[in-house]
Design an enzyme around this catalytic site. Structure first.
Site, PDB file in Angstrom:
ATOM      1  N   GLU A  38      43.717  34.372  41.333  1.00 47.24           N
ATOM      2  CA  GLU A  38      42.509  33.662  41.763  1.00 47.24           C
ATOM      3  C   GLU A  38      42.896  32.190  42.061  1.00 47.24           C
ATOM      4  O   GLU A  38      43.696  31.601  41.321  1.00 47.24           O
ATOM      5  CB  GLU A  38      41.515  33.733  40.584  1.00 47.24           C
ATOM      6  CG  GLU A  38      40.207  33.013  40.765  1.00 47.24           C
ATOM      7  CD  GLU A  38      39.348  33.115  39.473  1.00 47.24           C
ATOM      8  OE1 GLU A  38      39.873  33.489  38.391  1.00 47.24           O
ATOM      9  OE2 GLU A  38      38.142  32.810  39.558  1.00 47.24           O
ATOM     10  N   LYS A 108      33.349  36.077  44.808  1.00 47.64           N
ATOM     11  CA  LYS A 108      33.128  36.424  43.389  1.00 47.64           C
ATOM     12  C   LYS A 108      31.629  36.424  43.053  1.00 47.64           C
ATOM     13  O   LYS A 108      30.944  35.405  43.238  1.00 47.64           O
ATOM     14  CB  LYS A 108      33.881  35.416  42.524  1.00 47.64           C
ATOM     15  CG  LYS A 108      33.903  35.719  41.037  1.00 47.64           C
ATOM     16  CD  LYS A 108      34.749  34.661  40.324  1.00 47.64           C
ATOM     17  CE  LYS A 108      34.965  34.924  38.859  1.00 47.64           C
ATOM     18  NZ  LYS A 108      35.836  33.888  38.250  1.00 47.64           N
ATOM     19  N   CYS A 141      38.632  38.135  38.669  1.00 48.60           N
ATOM     20  CA  CYS A 141      38.643  37.695  37.271  1.00 48.60           C
ATOM     21  C   CYS A 141      37.417  38.196  36.490  1.00 48.60           C
ATOM     22  O   CYS A 141      37.306  39.364  36.225  1.00 48.60           O
ATOM     23  CB  CYS A 141      38.804  36.165  37.222  1.00 48.60           C
ATOM     24  SG  CYS A 141      39.493  35.627  35.629  1.00 48.60           S
TER      25      CYS A 141
END
Ligand code: ACM
Length: 260
Positions: A38, A108, A141
């Site tokens: 990331e 995300k 993540c």
């Protein structure tokens, strides 16, 4: 196919240095899929929206060009994180590239902690990319903490989940075997190492990047304190069989009439 990750130790804000580190780790590498962490070009711990904006890029910016170079050098589809700017919004995104082609970005959905001060939450459904003979899903993540993310990707047909990460909690590596087992998918969690003490945050990143098999086995795990590259050979079609035994099918046995 050959699939793997590059675990890095980025310096905050120093994109040229962070790109060079990846090129030197990838020297002589040939692969079908490579996953980077990331926000691998910028670092993670921002202190203001203005600082985040200074490091943000459009989808076809310098980080995309670097990833295309890496793709051409290695032969791999490359997935990695960047700050995506669209109009006045910034997203914690991951890009998927192959050769000269930008296949798309994933934004995300589940922002962690103070990320909510710098980024807008993802506004697109998780997508499955059909590339180079396999089906690739992307999550970033903290998305792992929401099982719906991996489930949605698996229901959409993903065989492999690329999982660029900057993990600061100790739970993800031991949880990914369950995400993979319950969905029968492979996952490549590409984490970073190092410490960032900036603004109100002091983050120690946990390394131990991990390739997890479709039956929950750990195929490869990196060190906690060193940059690292790892590759494994895997058969993505093994993820297509969702039968657990003669009577249980991981997807057909679901009963969404009882779930939220
Ligand atoms: C995280 O989502 N980077 C903890």
């Amino acid at each position: 196919m050959i699939a793997g990750y590059i675990q890095t130790d980025p310096e905050f804000g120093n994109k040229p240095k962070n790109f060079r580190q990846i090129f030197s780790l990838a020297t002589d590498t040939r692969a079908d899929l490579l996953v980077l962490p990331e926000l691998f070009a910028t670092g993670y711990t921002f202190t203001s929206p203005e600082e985040t904006a200074q490091l943000a890029e459009p989808v076809n910016g310098p980080t995309a060009r670097f990833m295309m170079e890496l793709s051409k050098l290695t032969g791999a589809v490359v997935v990695g994180g960047f700050i995506e700017q669209e109009e006045d919004r910034m997203y914690n995104s991951s890009l998927v590239v192959t050769g000269e082609t930008i296949l798309g970005s994933y934004r995300k959905i589940h922002l962690f902690n103070r990320e909510k001060l710098w980024f807008s939450g993802g506004n697109k459904a998780p997508e499955v990319f059909e590339v180079a003979g396999f089906r690739l899903g992307v999550m970033i993540c903290f998305d792992w903490f929401f099982p719906e993310t991996a489930r949605t990707l698996a229901l959409k047909g993903a065989q492999i989940i690329a999982h660029p990460s900057n993990l600061v909690m100790p739970y993800c590596q031991r949880s990914m075997p369950l995400r993979c087992l319950e969905n029968r998918v492979f996952a490549i969690t590409a984490n970073r190492i190092g410490r960032e003490t900036r603004g109100a945050d002091d983050f120690l990143f946990t390394g131990a990047s991990q390739i997890t098999g479709h039956k929950g086995d750990i195929l490869s795990q990196g060190p906690v304190d060193q940059p690292h590259i790892a590759l494994v050979e895997l058969d993505p079609t093994a993820a297509d069989d969702k039968n657990l035994n003669d009577y249980n099918h991981l997807f057909n046995d679901r009963n969404p009439s009882f779930y939220y």
